[in-house]
Design an enzyme around this catalytic site. Structure first.
Site, PDB file in Angstrom:
ATOM      1  N   HIS A 290      53.140  64.284  60.550  1.00  0.00           N
ATOM      2  CA  HIS A 290      54.427  64.593  59.856  1.00  0.00           C
ATOM      3  C   HIS A 290      54.711  66.021  59.406  1.00  0.00           C
ATOM      4  O   HIS A 290      55.836  66.463  60.016  1.00  0.00           O
ATOM      5  CB  HIS A 290      54.635  63.533  58.898  1.00  0.00           C
ATOM      6  CG  HIS A 290      56.145  63.584  58.079  1.00  0.00           C
ATOM      7  ND1 HIS A 290      57.379  63.741  58.711  1.00  0.00           N
ATOM      8  CD2 HIS A 290      56.289  63.908  57.073  1.00  0.00           C
ATOM      9  CE1 HIS A 290      58.084  63.837  57.971  1.00  0.00           C
ATOM     10  NE2 HIS A 290      57.638  64.034  56.773  1.00  0.00           N
TER      11      HIS A 290
ATOM     12  N   HIS B 145      55.236  70.241  52.283  1.00  0.00           N
ATOM     13  CA  HIS B 145      56.367  69.637  51.530  1.00  0.00           C
ATOM     14  C   HIS B 145      56.157  68.275  50.924  1.00  0.00           C
ATOM     15  O   HIS B 145      56.597  67.850  50.039  1.00  0.00           O
ATOM     16  CB  HIS B 145      57.536  69.489  52.675  1.00  0.00           C
ATOM     17  CG  HIS B 145      57.625  68.266  53.457  1.00  0.00           C
ATOM     18  ND1 HIS B 145      57.183  68.342  54.782  1.00  0.00           N
ATOM     19  CD2 HIS B 145      58.316  67.261  53.133  1.00  0.00           C
ATOM     20  CE1 HIS B 145      57.409  67.273  55.409  1.00  0.00           C
ATOM     21  NE2 HIS B 145      57.802  66.713  54.631  1.00  0.00           N
TER      22      HIS B 145
ATOM     23  N   GLU C 239      54.475  65.083  46.115  1.00  0.00           N
ATOM     24  CA  GLU C 239      55.032  63.897  46.006  1.00  0.00           C
ATOM     25  C   GLU C 239      54.017  62.678  46.229  1.00  0.00           C
ATOM     26  O   GLU C 239      54.009  61.636  45.621  1.00  0.00           O
ATOM     27  CB  GLU C 239      56.250  63.755  46.810  1.00  0.00           C
ATOM     28  CG  GLU C 239      57.357  62.379  46.485  1.00  0.00           C
ATOM     29  CD  GLU C 239      58.535  62.453  47.529  1.00  0.00           C
ATOM     30  OE1 GLU C 239      58.962  63.569  47.406  1.00  0.00           O
ATOM     31  OE2 GLU C 239      58.557  61.549  47.996  1.00  0.00           O
ATOM     32  N   ASP C 240      53.088  62.794  47.367  1.00  0.00           N
ATOM     33  CA  ASP C 240      52.492  61.916  47.870  1.00  0.00           C
ATOM     34  C   ASP C 240      51.050  61.913  47.704  1.00  0.00           C
ATOM     35  O   ASP C 240      50.353  60.948  47.985  1.00  0.00           O
ATOM     36  CB  ASP C 240      52.631  61.600  49.329  1.00  0.00           C
ATOM     37  CG  ASP C 240      54.291  61.286  49.838  1.00  0.00           C
ATOM     38  OD1 ASP C 240      54.988  60.774  48.889  1.00  0.00           O
ATOM     39  OD2 ASP C 240      54.421  61.604  50.929  1.00  0.00           O
TER      40      ASP C 240
ATOM     41  N   ASP D 121      62.264  67.788  58.085  1.00  0.00           N
ATOM     42  CA  ASP D 121      61.729  66.395  57.645  1.00  0.00           C
ATOM     43  C   ASP D 121      62.708  65.181  58.105  1.00  0.00           C
ATOM     44  O   ASP D 121      61.783  64.345  58.708  1.00  0.00           O
ATOM     45  CB  ASP D 121      61.965  66.642  55.998  1.00  0.00           C
ATOM     46  CG  ASP D 121      61.130  65.290  55.283  1.00  0.00           C
ATOM     47  OD1 ASP D 121      60.258  64.753  55.872  1.00  0.00           O
ATOM     48  OD2 ASP D 121      61.746  64.912  54.425  1.00  0.00           O
TER      49      ASP D 121
ATOM     50  N   ASP E 228      87.192  66.696  76.943  1.00  0.00           N
ATOM     51  CA  ASP E 228      86.026  67.549  76.956  1.00  0.00           C
ATOM     52  C   ASP E 228      84.736  67.016  76.883  1.00  0.00           C
ATOM     53  O   ASP E 228      83.718  66.966  76.403  1.00  0.00           O
ATOM     54  CB  ASP E 228      86.091  68.576  75.759  1.00  0.00           C
ATOM     55  CG  ASP E 228      85.959  67.441  74.502  1.00  0.00           C
ATOM     56  OD1 ASP E 228      86.224  66.382  74.339  1.00  0.00           O
ATOM     57  OD2 ASP E 228      85.651  68.165  73.211  1.00  0.00           O
TER      58      ASP E 228
HETATM   59 MN    MN Z   1      58.405  64.379  54.735  1.00  0.00          MN
END
Ligand code: MN
Length: 501
Positions: A62, A86, A90-91, A152, A273
């Site tokens: 990911h 990133h 957090e994880d 993300d 269009d």
């Molecule tokens: Mn992520």
């Protein structure tokens, strides 16, 4: 020039860190330290080692795909490193301080910008609102934070089929309500369209498929005719000495087409269009010359010439559009622009990366002011729910999304009422409507709905016709039409009954 084409999309699941490095070497200066990418990758892979995605893939796939999306935007080195890292704070057990120690302050700040607040201090909607606000603050300081969020979110949507249905809808709704409009404000057309189309397919699958099948026949017919028109124009441009850089057809994106269809009574024949011919020429002077050449071959439709070069759109978009009666009566839109305008249209403020301007990416004054407003809203409203409503109003003021009791999502214009909702679902639901519940509370039929509301319509099966006063309450044209139709039918049948003839 389109970086996120479908073949690349498929690659994202299979590519390796070496592929990513190869891709970045194509646009970053050769003196960059590319070994940092491998280091950040190894660092993140180790931190996420015991985690897997819902797809069953190892978690590192990911951040890698996210960073690949960033490379497609030609992101700079600190942003790429932050993309790989990133989700670490957090994880995983690895902290933002450790990231700073290993990769420096700049990268750590970017990662911190999209790291959510701890679960302990905030909960539920309050946590959600606080996280958004935190991200807006980080984004005001450094706009690159939102590019990472876009990259993300794009990968999360590309792999969303592995999530439970309810979570899919929540993510898609948030994307349509918050992230796609931000991309739009920043002029990032390409990312906006991708976020919109992926979310639309999840939120309104029936409508999505309707658009796909509706456009099929006109699309193939117009594509066939277009090659002739293209050839005629090519010859004329060459004759007049215009060295165009490219001349290609572009197909209107699915969600844009859907939005336009809703404005045009769902009639695809009123969309001019569906396909447009896009001509990229070296400079502004040749844009105007090209428009002149087009009009000398085919007569323009009245009122359809839009000069966004002289008057750019608020998000910075520039081009000249014109619609003409082309060969065999086909109506064709042309879009003429320079390469710089093209990059601006596709990448918005991220386009400045491509022109290697040193230092931070600059926002226009308007864009800066707007981000500041997003943050300031919080100071005025204490309640988290109100804050979210305000945010959505500010970035997304013209449309709202309403849930049915089954969890389906329906799009309505701002100011729509439960009656509009009922008629949108089915005309009989509207005709037999006697009341409504909004978020499980009984509510008046003239209540203005708010995005995210869940609406349940109460009916009386024996009811024959709608209330005439509803005509003054409803917002949508289709509800008005249905009400009038039902009232007329009723009049006619009464007249027939009473009439002696
Ligand atoms: Mn992520």
């Amino acid at each position: 020039m389109i970086f996120f084409n479908s073949s690349e999309k498929n690659q994202t699941t299979r590519m390796s860190i070496d592929d990513l490095i190869e891709k970045t070497k194509k646009y970053l200066p050769p003196d960059e330290d590319f070994t940092m990418l491998k280091l950040a990758y190894d660092f993140a892979a180790e931190a996420h080692a015991d985690q897997t995605r819902f797809s069953g893939e190892s978690y590192i796939s990911h951040p890698l795909a996210t960073t690949y999306n960033l490379a497609a935007m030609k992101a700079d080195m600190p942003t790429l490193l932050a993309g790989l890292l990133h989700d670490v704070p957090e994880d995983t057990a690895v902290s933002i301080q450790e990231i700073e120690k290993n990769f420096g302050k700049e990268v750590a700040k970017l990662v911190n910008g999209i790291t959510k607040l701890g679960r302990l201090k905030y909960r539920g909607i309050e946590r959600y609102a606080e996280n958004l606000r935190k991200m807006f603050i980080a984004m005001a300081k450094d706009i690159r934070v939102i590019f990472i969020k876009f990259a993300d979110r794009l990968h999360n949507l590309q792999t969303i089929q592995y999530l439970p249905a309810e979570k899919q809808k929540r993510i898609a709704l948030e994307t349509l309500e918050i992230y796609a409009p931000i991309a739009d404000r920043l002029g990032m057309g390409e990312i906006k369209h991708q976020l919109e189309d992926l979310s639309f397919a999840i939120l309104q699958p029936a409508e999505y498929n309707w658009v796909l099948s509706l456009r099929q026949e006109p699309l193939s017919r117009q594509t066939k005719n277009l090659s002739k028109i293209k050839k005629i124009l090519e010859e004329n441009l060459q004759k007049e000495g215009i060295n165009f850089i490219s001349l290609h057809g572009r197909t209107k994106r699915i969600y844009s087409l859907y939005r336009k269809l809703l404005q045009k009574d769902r009639d695809i024949n009123r969309i001019y269009d569906l396909i447009a011919l896009r001509i990229i020429v070296p400079n502004i002077q040749s844009c105007y010359t090209t428009i002149g050449i087009i009009h000398s071959i085919w007569p323009p439709l009245k009122g359809r010439i839009k000069d966004y070069i002289a008057t750019p759109k608020p998000n910075g978009y520039q081009s000249i559009h014109t619609t003409v009666f082309a060969t065999e009566g086909q109506i064709v839109e042309f879009q003429v622009r320079t390469p710089e305008m093209h990059d601006q249209a596709e990448y918005g403020i991220a386009a400045h990366w491509h022109y290697k301007e040193k230092g931070a990416i600059k926002l226009t004054e308007k864009q800066q002011k707007w981000i500041k407003e997003l943050i300031n809203i919080q100071k005025k409203v204490k309640d988290s729910e109100q804050y979210l409503q305000q945010i959505k109003l500010d970035i997304f003021s013209d449309r709202i999304f309403i849930f049915t009791p089954k969890g389906d999502v329906i799009e309505l214009p701002e100011g729509a009422t439960p009656i509009d909702f009922a008629y949108h679902v089915h005309s009989e639901l509207g005709n037999k409507c006697i009341g409504a519940k909004i978020n499980e509370q009984i509510a008046a039929l003239d209540t203005k709905l708010r995005s995210g509301d869940m609406v349940e319509i109460m009916i009386d099966k024996n009811r024959k016709k709608p209330n005439e006063d509803w005509l003054k309450i409803v917002k949508t044209k289709s509800a008005k039409d249905h009400i009038r139709q039902a009232l007329n039918k009723d009049l006619q049948s009464r007249w027939r009954l009473k009439s002696p003839f």
